[in-house]
Design an enzyme around this catalytic site. Structure first.
Site, PDB file in Angstrom:
ATOM      1  N   LYS A  32       1.164  -0.926   0.318  1.00  0.00           N
ATOM      2  CA  LYS A  32       0.258   0.160  -0.117  1.00  0.00           C
ATOM      3  C   LYS A  32      -0.227   1.254  -0.407  1.00  0.00           C
ATOM      4  O   LYS A  32       0.685   1.905  -0.666  1.00  0.00           O
ATOM      5  CB  LYS A  32      -1.043   0.010   1.123  1.00  0.00           C
ATOM      6  CG  LYS A  32      -1.987  -1.330   1.426  1.00  0.00           C
ATOM      7  CD  LYS A  32      -2.914  -0.954   1.195  1.00  0.00           C
ATOM      8  CE  LYS A  32      -4.216  -2.087   1.041  1.00  0.00           C
ATOM      9  NZ  LYS A  32      -3.779  -3.889   1.005  1.00  0.00           N
TER      10      LYS A  32
HETATM   11  C1  LIG Z   1      -3.696  -4.696   0.040  1.00  0.00           C
HETATM   12  C2  LIG Z   1      -3.185  -6.287   0.208  1.00  0.00           C
HETATM   13  C3  LIG Z   1      -3.712  -7.117  -0.889  1.00  0.00           C
HETATM   14  C4  LIG Z   1      -4.407  -6.968  -1.517  1.00  0.00           C
HETATM   15  O1  LIG Z   1      -4.657  -5.723  -2.976  1.00  0.00           O
HETATM   16  P1  LIG Z   1      -5.686  -5.213  -3.672  1.00  0.00           P
HETATM   17  O2  LIG Z   1      -5.111  -4.384  -4.794  1.00  0.00           O
HETATM   18  O3  LIG Z   1      -7.058  -4.678  -2.385  1.00  0.00           O
HETATM   19  O4  LIG Z   1      -6.450  -5.893  -4.400  1.00  0.00           O
HETATM   20  C5  LIG Z   1      -2.704  -7.595  -1.091  1.00  0.00           C
HETATM   21  N1  LIG Z   1      -1.626  -8.531  -0.221  1.00  0.00           N
HETATM   22  C6  LIG Z   1      -1.809  -7.364   0.902  1.00  0.00           C
HETATM   23  C7  LIG Z   1      -0.200  -7.550   1.778  1.00  0.00           C
HETATM   24  C8  LIG Z   1      -2.296  -6.041   0.906  1.00  0.00           C
HETATM   25  O5  LIG Z   1      -1.518  -4.868   1.776  1.00  0.00           O
END
Ligand SMILES: *Cc1c(COP(=O)(O)O)cnc(C)c1O
Length: 505
Positions: free
Chosen positions: A119
């Site tokens: 993120k």
């Molecule tokens: C948010 C997240 C995901 C999922 O990603 P999306 O874009 O919501 O599909 C996968 N792995 C981790 C560690 C995340 O923080």
């Protein structure tokens, strides 16, 4: 920008909308409830993709972002990327390194940022897009970002907005609803424009409280009179999706540079998926001209997307499962709406209909032409907790490489895909979290006989360090020496008082 068309944004539920990117980023979600999508997808030529091999991450980001955010000047975009993607914040020059696991598998590590999860790739740059968007749209007040968090997003937003001029950020977390380490990450947050408060209640109480503030006219007026406008760092904001397109081009460039592929060679991309943002960014990259064979969508036991890709039916009437890959525990993948819009040739009526069915009945079925396009590009699979742990262990034993639980879901689904299809196309696997972030699950996978119950978070970090040889990221390792700055807790009815106090400080 010079030589480029002026990119406008429409809504997935109203294709007549025609906004600049700064407006789309500022308001986040379209007034009709739809998501913003660019009116066309810019193309990047093969020669240009080849030329990326000699560029840095920041330079590639400038190239890609300037195709979409055409109302930002070149200087503005450069300012955003250079402040977001620094060695200081990512603990590596490469920003998103690619690790070669074997001839066919390349791990794209998206977790070197300040909160150890992917993120950061978007939340480090969004604040810069947003502050510029506010000024570009004629707003003279500063922004106050309000976030209700169940843990990870709050910390990533705090790190992104920390000390960004023209902003303040207030995060609310449920007092008894986050892990000790998550709480410590937030309550020790540095920065002169941040405030963190516990809410006496659960995550829903915090989220409801924040929504009430956003929609209350009185509170909006009071904030305005103090010199602020509200904004959010929501995951469906276009300003969070567009920076994710960059790293797929950067990983291809890296593979070219190191001679793993030839220019024009197709790759697969495997993504551990929750809200469908990360894999949608890969789809955009492909539509822009990145050579992709298959996009492999990996889920945990919340396998609604696996079923959707197989049957064309999206059905959220099912049990919500709690897994060891919690960031993928999601039943409504919001960004899927953008894909449906593109696959239906921008049919806003159809998309509105699907979304209203989802809202009313929890279910919709796509038409056969959309289904056909979907399966020509996407492969879906899923993996349960037992197989996730087995995969972590196998990879650890075979390659001495430690992966987190989310990445292991992707690895497992990819292995099954290869068994099923025999496809030997070189494949990028998006790795979304630092294994330290999920240390207990990872340790129990690689040392199934060890007893971990009596170890605190910091002892777990040390043990994982010993087993993996991976450096403990500063952001976690130094946590225990940090001063706790925020001890406030407030009643769920009193969130606005907390914000007001912070704004008048
Ligand atoms: C948010 C997240 C995901 C999922 O990603 P999306 O874009 O919501 O599909 C996968 N792995 C981790 C560690 C995340 O923080």
């Amino acid at each position: 920008m010079k030589g480029k068309i002026n990119m406008k944004y429409q809504s997935t539920r109203n294709s007549n909308l025609n906004l600049d990117s700064a407006q789309a980023i500022k308001i986040g979600i379209a007034p009709d409830g739809g998501l913003f999508v660019p009116v066309s997808i810019p193309k990047i030529s093969d020669e240009k993709i080849a030329s990326f091999a000699s560029l840095t991450y920041v330079e590639i980001a400038n190239e890609i972002l300037s195709e979409f955010l055409t109302d930002y000047t070149e200087e503005e975009l450069k300012d955003c990327t250079k402040n977001a993607y620094t060695k200081e914040k990512f603990e590596t020059d490469e920003i998103a390194p690619v690790y070669k696991l074997n001839e066919n598998e390349y791990i794209l590590e998206l977790w070197h940022g300040p909160t150890c999860a992917f993120k950061d790739m978007a939340l480090q740059i969004l604040p810069h897009f947003l502050t510029k968007a506010i000024r570009k749209t004629g707003e003279e007040k500063d922004v106050i970002i309000l976030v209700a968090t169940s843990g990870d997003t709050g910390k990533a937003a705090l790190e992104g907005f920390k000390d960004v001029d023209g902003t303040k950020i207030q995060v609310f977390y449920p007092r008894d609803g986050v892990s000790d380490i998550q709480k410590l990450q937030m309550t020790t947050q540095e920065g002169k424009n941040v405030n963190v408060s516990a809410v006496e209640g659960n995550f829903d109480d915090a989220q409801t409280g924040v929504k009430i503030i956003f929609s209350n006219d009185e509170f909006n007026k009071e904030a305005n009179s103090l010199g602020y406008v509200f904004s959010s760092a929501n995951s469906i904001n276009w300003g969070r999706l567009v920076p994710q397109i960059v790293y797929y081009f950067a990983s291809y460039a890296k593979m070219l540079r190191d001679g793993y592929i030839k220019n024009g060679e197709k790759i697969n991309i495997t993504v551990p998926t929750g809200n469908f943002g990360n894999i949608l960014a890969a789809y955009f990259a492909m539509e822009m001209g990145l050579k992709v064979n298959k996009l492999i969508c990996a889920s945990n036991t919340n396998n609604i997307l696996t079923d959707f890709i197989k049957t064309g039916i999206y059905d959220k009437n099912r049990k919500f499962e709690t897994t060891i890959s919690p960031s993928m525990d999601i039943l409504i993948s919001s960004n899927l709406e953008r894909l449906l819009y593109l696959l239906s040739d921008r049919d806003d009526k159809k998309v509105s209909e699907y979304m209203s069915l989802l809202n009313k009945e929890g279910k919709y079925e796509i038409s056969s032409d959309i289904k056909e396009k979907l399966t020509s590009v996407f492969y879906g699979g899923y993996c349960d907790d037992t197989d996730t742990k087995k995969t972590i262990k196998n990879v650890y034993d075979k390659y001495s490489y430690t992966m987190d639980t989310h990445t292991a879901v992707a690895q497992n689904v990819y292995e099954n895909y290869v068994k099923e299809t025999g496809d030997t196309t070189k494949t990028v696997i998006a790795s979304t979290a630092n294994p330290y972030k999920f240390n207990e699950s990872v340790l129990s996978a690689i040392t199934p006989d060890a007893s971990l119950d009596n170890l605190d978070e910091f002892e777990l970090l040390d043990l994982l360090n010993e087993k993996s040889g991976l450096k403990i990221p500063n952001s976690l390792g130094l946590l225990k020496e940090k001063e706790v700055r925020f001890k406030n807790s407030c009643k769920k009815e009193a969130l606005w008082d907390e914000v007001k106090n912070f704004l008048t400080k």
